[in-house]
Design an enzyme around this catalytic site. Structure first.
Site, short mmCIF file in Angstrom:
data_model
loop_
_atom_site.label_atom_id
_atom_site.label_comp_id
_atom_site.label_asym_id
_atom_site.label_seq_id
_atom_site.Cartn_x
_atom_site.Cartn_y
_atom_site.Cartn_z
N GLU A 79 0.84 -1.21 0.00
CA GLU A 79 0.00 0.00 0.00
C GLU A 79 0.87 1.25 0.00
O GLU A 79 0.77 2.09 0.89
CB GLU A 79 -0.95 -0.01 1.19
CG GLU A 79 -2.01 -1.09 1.11
CD GLU A 79 -2.95 -0.89 -0.07
OE1 GLU A 79 -3.42 0.24 -0.25
OE2 GLU A 79 -3.17 -1.86 -0.83
N ASP A 91 -0.30 -1.34 -4.92
CA ASP A 91 -0.42 -2.45 -3.97
C ASP A 91 0.90 -2.77 -3.28
O ASP A 91 0.93 -3.10 -2.10
CB ASP A 91 -0.93 -3.70 -4.69
CG ASP A 91 -2.37 -3.56 -5.12
OD1 ASP A 91 -3.11 -2.81 -4.45
OD2 ASP A 91 -2.77 -4.17 -6.13
N TRP A 105 -1.99 -5.78 -8.10
CA TRP A 105 -2.75 -7.04 -8.19
C TRP A 105 -4.19 -6.65 -8.48
O TRP A 105 -4.90 -6.13 -7.62
CB TRP A 105 -2.66 -7.82 -6.89
CG TRP A 105 -3.44 -9.09 -6.95
CD1 TRP A 105 -4.78 -9.25 -6.77
CD2 TRP A 105 -2.91 -10.39 -7.21
NE1 TRP A 105 -5.12 -10.56 -6.92
CE2 TRP A 105 -4.00 -11.29 -7.18
CE3 TRP A 105 -1.63 -10.89 -7.47
CZ2 TRP A 105 -3.85 -12.66 -7.40
CZ3 TRP A 105 -1.48 -12.24 -7.68
CH2 TRP A 105 -2.58 -13.11 -7.65
N GLU A 106 -4.62 -6.89 -9.72
CA GLU A 106 -5.90 -6.35 -10.15
C GLU A 106 -7.06 -7.33 -9.98
O GLU A 106 -7.21 -8.26 -10.79
CB GLU A 106 -5.79 -5.92 -11.61
CG GLU A 106 -7.03 -5.27 -12.15
CD GLU A 106 -7.48 -4.08 -11.33
OE1 GLU A 106 -6.69 -3.16 -11.15
OE2 GLU A 106 -8.63 -4.09 -10.84
#
Lengths: 201, 201
Positions: A79, A91, A105-106
DNA sequence: TATGGATCCATA
DNA sequence: TATGGATCCATA
């Protein structure tokens, strides 16, 4: 979890020949390989039900967790705020040679995949990022997950955009990876869905 | 409905000095100006309630419907397929000199605004579009509508991306417009989901 | 307030 | 099946 497609959109300035890139590449590949379902099973097996309709298929939130935990163990920061005004967090980030390599990371909506690639490309243009990788499900895997999440095939036609932006990048790599389950089975637990969006309507 | 911000991201090849551009520009401005709430009131007044939480604020779909109906009356084609493989439709298109000018009225999630601009920029790179305009709420208006819909201020930090892509465009215009209510009031009806767009014209 | 996300919907 | 939504959630 396995990788079924891999595409380098930008590769400029020789970063891909540096040892730091090999380290990053290895971390990313191993992080993906570390993801299991059910936990501790040694494989990634999705519950065998399509995810198009309300309450069916597999939710996406827990899948990301193992990947992030692995990366944190390897020294990645989670984050992470890139420090660009109006641009949010990514991320994960690996710090290298005073710059940052990002990982996204989608598992949001497919339109969110556009923002992820836009964000990393912009940060590369600004010189903040030395590169980034977007990890998202293949079209095959997508069918078993929450409807309309990002998937590799659907973002593919837009690749020429980010490839063109590479012209303005001095150094760095922009990478997209398609992941997929090892198998599907009615014998594993469903990955539970949350109560987001229109789930309660 | 009023326009509070307007930004040209790409302006190449002298299209902006042609009469066809003046026609397009006029249609777009008048389409926005034609939208009223309540119907026939001569203004656009939103129900005065923030839209962040479940069931509160104003829905967005009927607002878009009204704009589209106006454009259709002016000869624009709605839900138009640009003919690029894997790339979907745009909300409206005006045919000019054998090319197409696109309009996207953004009432989806903010991440969808990224896709809208990516789509129009890509079609301009491919030479399919002579230009396009993205219309979306200002941050001020956004607060009264469904949570997380596209808004001008949130996409602004990404503008350098599409400006950079202009380098590869021979001719055309890429335009972004922020719209806003004339006022808010507890005395007007809430804009419900699914209302007939013609009621707003 | 701000930003990324997650979940179903509508329609061709 | 495919694509653009429309809506609410989680969290800093």
């Amino acid at each position: 979890m396995k990788i079924v497609k891999s595409k380098i959109l930008i590769d400029k300035g020789g970063f891909s020949s540096l040892p730091s890139w090999q380290r990053i590449r290895s971390d990313v590949l191993q992080a993906i390989a570390s993801i299991q379902w059910p936990p501790g099973s040694g494989a990634f097996v999705l519950y065998d039900e399509l995810g198009k309709r309300r309450g069916e298929g597999n939710g996406v939130k827990p899948i990301k967790d193992a990947c992030m935990l692995y990366l944190r163990e390897q020294g990645w920061l989670l984050e992470y705020d890139l420090g660009l005004p109006g641009i949010g967090k990514v991320d994960a980030v690996y710090l290298v040679d005073g710059k940052q390599f990002a990982l996204e990371w989608e598992t949001g909506n497919i339109s969110s995949s556009h923002r992820s690639l836009n964000k990393m490309a912009l940060a590369m243009l600004k010189g903040t990022l030395i590169g980034g990788v977007l990890i998202l499900p293949s079209r095959i895997m997508y069918r078993y997950l929450t409807d309309r999440i990002g998937n590799f095939e659907e973002i593919t036609p837009y690749f020429p955009l980010w490839e063109a932006l590479g012209t303005f990048v001095n150094i760095g790599i922009l990478w997209v990876i398609a992941i997929e389950q090892d198998a599907v089975s009615k014998s594993v637990p469903r990955i539970e869905k949350g109560r987001d969006g229109r789930a309660l309507m």
